[in-house]
Each structure stands twice: as structure tokens, then as C-alpha cells.
Design a protein around this motif. Structure first.
Motif, PDB file in Angstrom:
ATOM      1  N   MET A   1     -21.056  40.931  39.640  1.00 54.20           N
ATOM      2  CA  MET A   1     -20.290  40.027  38.790  1.00 54.20           C
ATOM      3  C   MET A   1     -18.882  39.812  39.340  1.00 54.20           C
ATOM      4  O   MET A   1     -18.340  40.632  40.085  1.00 54.20           O
ATOM      5  N   ILE A   2     -18.289  38.698  38.927  1.00 58.42           N
ATOM      6  CA  ILE A   2     -16.856  38.471  39.103  1.00 58.42           C
ATOM      7  C   ILE A   2     -16.189  39.075  37.873  1.00 58.42           C
ATOM      8  O   ILE A   2     -16.593  38.817  36.740  1.00 58.42           O
ATOM      9  N   ARG A   3     -15.172  39.904  38.097  1.00 59.99           N
ATOM     10  CA  ARG A   3     -14.604  40.656  36.976  1.00 59.99           C
ATOM     11  C   ARG A   3     -13.103  40.405  36.845  1.00 59.99           C
ATOM     12  O   ARG A   3     -12.411  39.988  37.789  1.00 59.99           O
ATOM     13  N   GLY A   4     -12.598  40.660  35.647  1.00 57.84           N
ATOM     14  CA  GLY A   4     -11.170  40.573  35.380  1.00 57.84           C
ATOM     15  C   GLY A   4     -10.803  41.592  34.316  1.00 57.84           C
ATOM     16  O   GLY A   4     -11.670  42.203  33.692  1.00 57.84           O
ATOM     17  N   ALA A   5      -9.508  41.779  34.103  1.00 56.36           N
ATOM     18  CA  ALA A   5      -9.012  42.740  33.117  1.00 56.36           C
ATOM     19  C   ALA A   5      -8.189  42.003  32.065  1.00 56.36           C
ATOM     20  O   ALA A   5      -7.614  40.947  32.334  1.00 56.36           O
ATOM     21  N   TYR A   6      -8.133  42.579  30.854  1.00 58.49           N
ATOM     22  CA  TYR A   6      -7.290  41.981  29.823  1.00 58.49           C
ATOM     23  C   TYR A   6      -6.412  43.021  29.149  1.00 58.49           C
ATOM     24  O   TYR A   6      -6.709  44.215  29.153  1.00 58.49           O
ATOM     25  N   HIS A   7      -5.315  42.518  28.578  1.00 60.94           N
ATOM     26  CA  HIS A   7      -4.328  43.340  27.880  1.00 60.94           C
ATOM     27  C   HIS A   7      -4.236  42.886  26.439  1.00 60.94           C
ATOM     28  O   HIS A   7      -4.037  41.693  26.174  1.00 60.94           O
ATOM     29  N   PHE A   8      -4.373  43.829  25.487  1.00 61.34           N
ATOM     30  CA  PHE A   8      -4.180  43.497  24.071  1.00 61.34           C
ATOM     31  C   PHE A   8      -2.691  43.634  23.761  1.00 61.34           C
ATOM     32  O   PHE A   8      -2.128  44.721  23.814  1.00 61.34           O
ATOM     33  N   ALA A   9      -2.065  42.494  23.440  1.00 64.57           N
ATOM     34  CA  ALA A   9      -0.617  42.456  23.251  1.00 64.57           C
ATOM     35  C   ALA A   9      -0.201  43.017  21.902  1.00 64.57           C
ATOM     36  O   ALA A   9      -0.842  42.765  20.878  1.00 64.57           O
ATOM     37  N   LEU A  10       0.899  43.756  21.907  1.00 61.81           N
ATOM     38  CA  LEU A  10       1.565  44.205  20.680  1.00 61.81           C
ATOM     39  C   LEU A  10       3.020  43.761  20.787  1.00 61.81           C
ATOM     40  O   LEU A  10       3.894  44.536  21.194  1.00 61.81           O
ATOM     41  N   PRO A  11       3.309  42.510  20.429  1.00 66.01           N
ATOM     42  CA  PRO A  11       4.652  41.971  20.667  1.00 66.01           C
ATOM     43  C   PRO A  11       5.772  42.665  19.901  1.00 66.01           C
ATOM     44  O   PRO A  11       6.949  42.468  20.241  1.00 66.01           O
ATOM     45  N   ASN A  12       5.458  43.444  18.878  1.00 73.88           N
ATOM     46  CA  ASN A  12       6.498  44.184  18.168  1.00 73.88           C
ATOM     47  C   ASN A  12       6.711  45.570  18.760  1.00 73.88           C
ATOM     48  O   ASN A  12       7.551  46.335  18.288  1.00 73.88           O
ATOM     49  N   ASN A  13       5.978  45.897  19.801  1.00 79.30           N
ATOM     50  CA  ASN A  13       6.026  47.223  20.401  1.00 79.30           C
ATOM     51  C   ASN A  13       7.083  47.314  21.497  1.00 79.30           C
ATOM     52  O   ASN A  13       7.795  48.305  21.609  1.00 79.30           O
ATOM     53  N   SER A  14       7.165  46.285  22.323  1.00 85.49           N
ATOM     54  CA  SER A  14       8.085  46.256  23.457  1.00 85.49           C
ATOM     55  C   SER A  14       8.105  44.834  23.998  1.00 85.49           C
ATOM     56  O   SER A  14       7.348  43.973  23.530  1.00 85.49           O
TER      57      SER A  14
ATOM     58  N   GLY B   1      -0.528  45.457  11.291  1.00 87.01           N
ATOM     59  CA  GLY B   1       0.524  45.014  10.388  1.00 87.01           C
ATOM     60  C   GLY B   1       0.557  43.513  10.243  1.00 87.01           C
ATOM     61  O   GLY B   1      -0.483  42.840  10.238  1.00 87.01           O
ATOM     62  N   ALA B   2       1.779  42.957  10.159  1.00 87.13           N
ATOM     63  CA  ALA B   2       1.970  41.532   9.912  1.00 87.13           C
ATOM     64  C   ALA B   2       1.265  40.688  10.982  1.00 87.13           C
ATOM     65  O   ALA B   2       1.316  41.004  12.171  1.00 87.13           O
ATOM     66  N   THR B   3       0.623  39.623  10.534  1.00 89.25           N
ATOM     67  CA  THR B   3      -0.201  38.790  11.408  1.00 89.25           C
ATOM     68  C   THR B   3       0.524  38.386  12.690  1.00 89.25           C
ATOM     69  O   THR B   3      -0.047  38.442  13.777  1.00 89.25           O
ATOM     70  N   CYS B   4       1.778  37.976  12.569  1.00 88.04           N
ATOM     71  CA  CYS B   4       2.547  37.507  13.721  1.00 88.04           C
ATOM     72  C   CYS B   4       3.493  38.584  14.250  1.00 88.04           C
ATOM     73  O   CYS B   4       4.478  38.269  14.938  1.00 88.04           O
ATOM     74  N   TYR B   5       3.208  39.842  13.941  1.00 88.26           N
ATOM     75  CA  TYR B   5       3.950  40.982  14.473  1.00 88.26           C
ATOM     76  C   TYR B   5       5.426  40.962  14.090  1.00 88.26           C
ATOM     77  O   TYR B   5       6.264  41.566  14.772  1.00 88.26           O
ATOM     78  N   GLY B   6       5.754  40.256  13.013  1.00 90.08           N
ATOM     79  CA  GLY B   6       7.135  40.201  12.561  1.00 90.08           C
ATOM     80  C   GLY B   6       8.030  39.286  13.370  1.00 90.08           C
ATOM     81  O   GLY B   6       9.244  39.277  13.172  1.00 90.08           O
ATOM     82  N   LEU B   7       7.458  38.495  14.263  1.00 90.84           N
ATOM     83  CA  LEU B   7       8.245  37.591  15.100  1.00 90.84           C
ATOM     84  C   LEU B   7       8.204  36.174  14.548  1.00 90.84           C
ATOM     85  O   LEU B   7       7.195  35.737  13.996  1.00 90.84           O
ATOM     86  N   SER B   8       9.310  35.451  14.724  1.00 92.23           N
ATOM     87  CA  SER B   8       9.322  34.033  14.409  1.00 92.23           C
ATOM     88  C   SER B   8       8.499  33.287  15.448  1.00 92.23           C
ATOM     89  O   SER B   8       8.147  33.828  16.508  1.00 92.23           O
ATOM     90  N   GLN B   9       8.203  32.035  15.169  1.00 90.71           N
ATOM     91  CA  GLN B   9       7.420  31.255  16.126  1.00 90.71           C
ATOM     92  C   GLN B   9       8.136  31.118  17.469  1.00 90.71           C
ATOM     93  O   GLN B   9       7.524  31.282  18.530  1.00 90.71           O
ATOM     94  N   SER B  10       9.429  30.872  17.434  1.00 88.46           N
ATOM     95  CA  SER B  10      10.175  30.728  18.687  1.00 88.46           C
ATOM     96  C   SER B  10      10.257  32.050  19.430  1.00 88.46           C
ATOM     97  O   SER B  10      10.161  32.083  20.674  1.00 88.46           O
TER      98      SER B  10
END
Length: 287
Positions: free
Chosen positions: A137-150, A185-194
Motif C-alpha cells: 500500500m501507499i501509506r501516510g500518517a495523521y495527527h489529531f489536533a488539540l488546538p487548546n493544548n499548544s 471539551g468545547a467543540t472549537c477548543y475555546g478558540l474564536s474562528q479567526s
């Protein structure tokens, strides 16, 4: 052994009311993590009750499309694009994957969860990432983001250093940023859209500086609209991996003119279409 979790659901692509989604009725199962990581700088986030209903019992358990995991038994009818390559994505929830089985089922690419936030590495990553490659197979990796973490840069560097790298071997896809509903937690990780758009830009710019590739962005119309204001900032640079559990792909988020990958069901595990033939998939791998 890896497990089959039948978790198909109709993902409409329109606004999703979180409290009305079906919860899993299967027994809770402990998931392995990597306790050896020295990178934790904050207390581990705790899954919400809703996330626990979908199999996320501790930090690191998040996976692509987690909110749409149910125990309904039937998958949506498989669409039949003119040119498509079939693939799957996996995480620690699948454990040691029988790659020969999935090759025999016609799967020709795989994405493997590598990291989450800055303190989790998939303990099955080597078996899954190398096993898919070794079977052809052709393979790739993914990262699950936690934008309120860092910051986005911090997480992009962590990902690139822990499985998310890239090489021009014709068999390695650019890394993917899994940016979706927050299981802790909060759907948008506590961040504004911008602020969310800025975080994503920080991640993809850093990832490109590390690897030379534009990261694939995995998301869905509802979350992207809620949390980025349906930003069009990335549709000319970053390939779209859209989640919509249906027989049609529906309206794409963010003004993307087409999808590159489409996660169309999670039964019996996440299955995806690549929007093109094998030669185009190889071209994406080669950059």
C-alpha cells in the motif's frame, strides 16, 4: 488482534446537533497509550461523557470521525466514482492490523494515526505504518489536533518528529492534520474562528517547512463552518480530506473545488476514496 467496530452513521455535511447523535452501546474497552512519552507539559485532558460513549476513554484515544461512531449495522451504499482508489485509516483502536486481509479487500492506501497533541504517540504505529507499506500500500500518517493544548507549530513539529515525516519514495503520502470535534471539551477548543484559522495556518506552514509538503486537512462541513467560519484560506494549497458518511460527498467545506480523499463510512472501520486513479495517487505521494 485488531477489532472490527461497526460504526457507520449518516454524516449529512450540514450542521450536526451534537447531543442527538447515536451513542455506542458496546462495552467500554481500555485502549493502549504510550506511557513512555516525555513530552507531556500539561495534565492529560479528560474525555467528555459523549466522547466516552464513542470509545474515547482517555487522552490519546481520539480518532478520525469519532463523533459519528455508532453501532448501527449497515454502511451507506458505496458510491462508484469514475476513477477511485480505495483505502482505510486506522489508529490504536485497530491494534495490530491484518494488512493481507485488507489488501485482499482491494485497499491500496492507508493513513495511520501517529500523534495527538504533544504527548501521545500511537503504540501500534510501527506495525500499522510499516505493515501497510510492506504489503504494497501507499501509506501516510495523521495527527489529531488539540488546538487548546499548544501552538500549531509545536504540534506540527511533534508530528513531523514522531512518524509524520515524508520521503519521495512514491509510497509515502503527505501527513494529514485531523482537525474536528473536540472529544475533551468545547467543540472549537475555546478558540474564536479567526484564532482557529491562525492555529491551522501555523500548523500547515510549520509542517511544510519541516517536510516540504502541504499537509492534507481532514475535516467536515459542520465543524469547519462552526469553528473557522468556513474559511477559504487553505483551499488552494492543502488537499482536502472530507468526512461525510453518505452515498454522496455533498457540499465541500472551505471553498475547496474538489476533495482529494473522502471518508465515506466507518463500517467495519474507516474507509476512504481517493479522488483519482492509482497513477494520481502515486503522483500525490511523489509531490
Amino acid at each position: 488482534m485488531w477489532r472490527f467496530t461497526v460504526k457507520s452513521a449518516l454524516f449529512t455535511g450540514a450542521a450536526v446537533t451534537l447531543g442527538l447523535l447515536l451513542a455506542s452501546t458496546g462495552p467500554a474497552q481500555a485502549r493502549p497509550t504510550d506511557p513512555s512519552s516525555p513530552d507531556a507539559v500539561t495534565a492529560a485532558p479528560q474525555p467528555t461523557p459523549q466522547a466516552r460513549q464513542h470509545g474515547i476513554h482517555k487522552a490519546g484515544d481520539a480518532y478520525m470521525g469519532w463523533l459519528h461512531n455508532t453501532t448501527t449495522s449497515s454502511a451507506p451504499a458505496a458510491p462508484a466514482p469514475a476513477a477511485v482508489v480505495e483505502g482505510i485509516d486506522v489508529s490504536s483502536h485497530q491494534g495490530n492490523v491484518d494488512w493481507q486481509y485488507w489488501w485482499n479487500q482491494g485497499k491500496r492506501f492507508a493513513y495511520v494515526k501517529a500523534t495527538e497533541g504533544t504527548s501521545y504517540r500511537n503504540p501500534y504505529f510501527a506495525q500499522q505504518y510499516n505493515g501497510s507499506y510492506n504489503i504494497g500500500m501507499i501509506r501516510g500518517a495523521y495527527h489529531f489536533a488539540l488546538p487548546n493544548n499548544s501552538s500549531g507549530a509545536t504540534q506540527a513539529n511533534y508530528f513531523a518528529s514522531n512518524g509524520g515525516g515524508w520521503s519521495r519514495d512514491g509510497r509515502t503520502l503527505p501527513g494529514a492534520l485531523d482537525i474536528e470535534y473536540n472529544p475533551y471539551g468545547a467543540t472549537c477548543y475555546g478558540l474564536s474562528q479567526s484564532a482557529m484559522v491562525s492555529w491551522i495556518r501555523d500548523f500547515v506552514n510549520t509542517y511544510k517547512s519541516r517536510t516540504g509538503r502541504d499537509a492534507v486537512i481532514y475535516t467536515n462541513l459542520d465543524w469547519w463552518t462552526r469553528c473557522t467560519g468556513n474559511s477559504t484560506a487553505f483551499n488552494a494549497t492543502n488537499p482536502l480530506w472530507v468526512a461525510r458518511y453518505s452515498s454522496t460527498v455533498g457540499t465541500l467545506p472551505g471553498g475547496w473545488p474538489y476533495y482529494t480523499f473522502w471518508q465515506w463510512t466507518s463500517s467495519p472501520l474507516d474507509q476512504n476514496h481517493f479522488n483519482g486513479d492509482q497513477s494520481r495517487l502515486v503522483a500525490l505521494a511523489n509531490g
